[in-house]
Design a protein around this motif. Sequence first.
Motif, PDB file in Angstrom:
ATOM      1  N   GLN A   1       0.841  -1.206   0.000  1.00  0.00           N
ATOM      2  CA  GLN A   1       0.000   0.000   0.000  1.00  0.00           C
ATOM      3  C   GLN A   1       0.875   1.254   0.000  1.00  0.00           C
ATOM      4  O   GLN A   1       0.573   2.217  -0.697  1.00  0.00           O
ATOM      5  N   ARG A   2       1.933   1.212   0.778  1.00  0.00           N
ATOM      6  CA  ARG A   2       2.838   2.369   0.859  1.00  0.00           C
ATOM      7  C   ARG A   2       3.484   2.653  -0.504  1.00  0.00           C
ATOM      8  O   ARG A   2       3.567   3.794  -0.942  1.00  0.00           O
ATOM      9  N   MET A   3       3.923   1.589  -1.180  1.00  0.00           N
ATOM     10  CA  MET A   3       4.543   1.764  -2.496  1.00  0.00           C
ATOM     11  C   MET A   3       3.529   2.309  -3.502  1.00  0.00           C
ATOM     12  O   MET A   3       3.841   3.218  -4.277  1.00  0.00           O
ATOM     13  N   LEU A   4       2.319   1.759  -3.490  1.00  0.00           N
ATOM     14  CA  LEU A   4       1.281   2.222  -4.408  1.00  0.00           C
ATOM     15  C   LEU A   4       0.922   3.670  -4.120  1.00  0.00           C
ATOM     16  O   LEU A   4       0.750   4.471  -5.040  1.00  0.00           O
ATOM     17  N   SER A   5       0.844   4.013  -2.853  1.00  0.00           N
ATOM     18  CA  SER A   5       0.544   5.381  -2.456  1.00  0.00           C
ATOM     19  C   SER A   5       1.565   6.353  -3.048  1.00  0.00           C
ATOM     20  O   SER A   5       1.199   7.378  -3.634  1.00  0.00           O
TER      21      SER A   5
END
Length: 105
Positions: free
Chosen positions: A17-21
């Motif tokens: 999620q952090r990478m996609l964010s």
Amino acid sequence: MFRENLMKRMEDIGMSQRMLSAEADVSEGTISRYINGSREPKMDVVKKLAKALGVAPSYLMRNPTDSEDTFRTVMAMIEESRDCWTKEEKAMIIDAVNSKKGNAV
């Protein structure tokens, strides 16, 4: 379907999620709400997420268990990326679609 498609694609490519964010410029909290199903994205966000995930927006919105929807999704994906195809690739795609059209829906 969006939620499931988003999670599957993230899992397939190993994206958190952090990478996609960071990649899509969408807050982690918003992505979390998409994943837990409490919120649906607007189309402009779908496009940002799709780009970050390396897929067409229609991939995230498709219903993979509906063969008619799958056919429409494939056609939409082809249309969305039509400027990327060479003349020969376009001819191959058209031939393949025409030969399978009756069997796909």
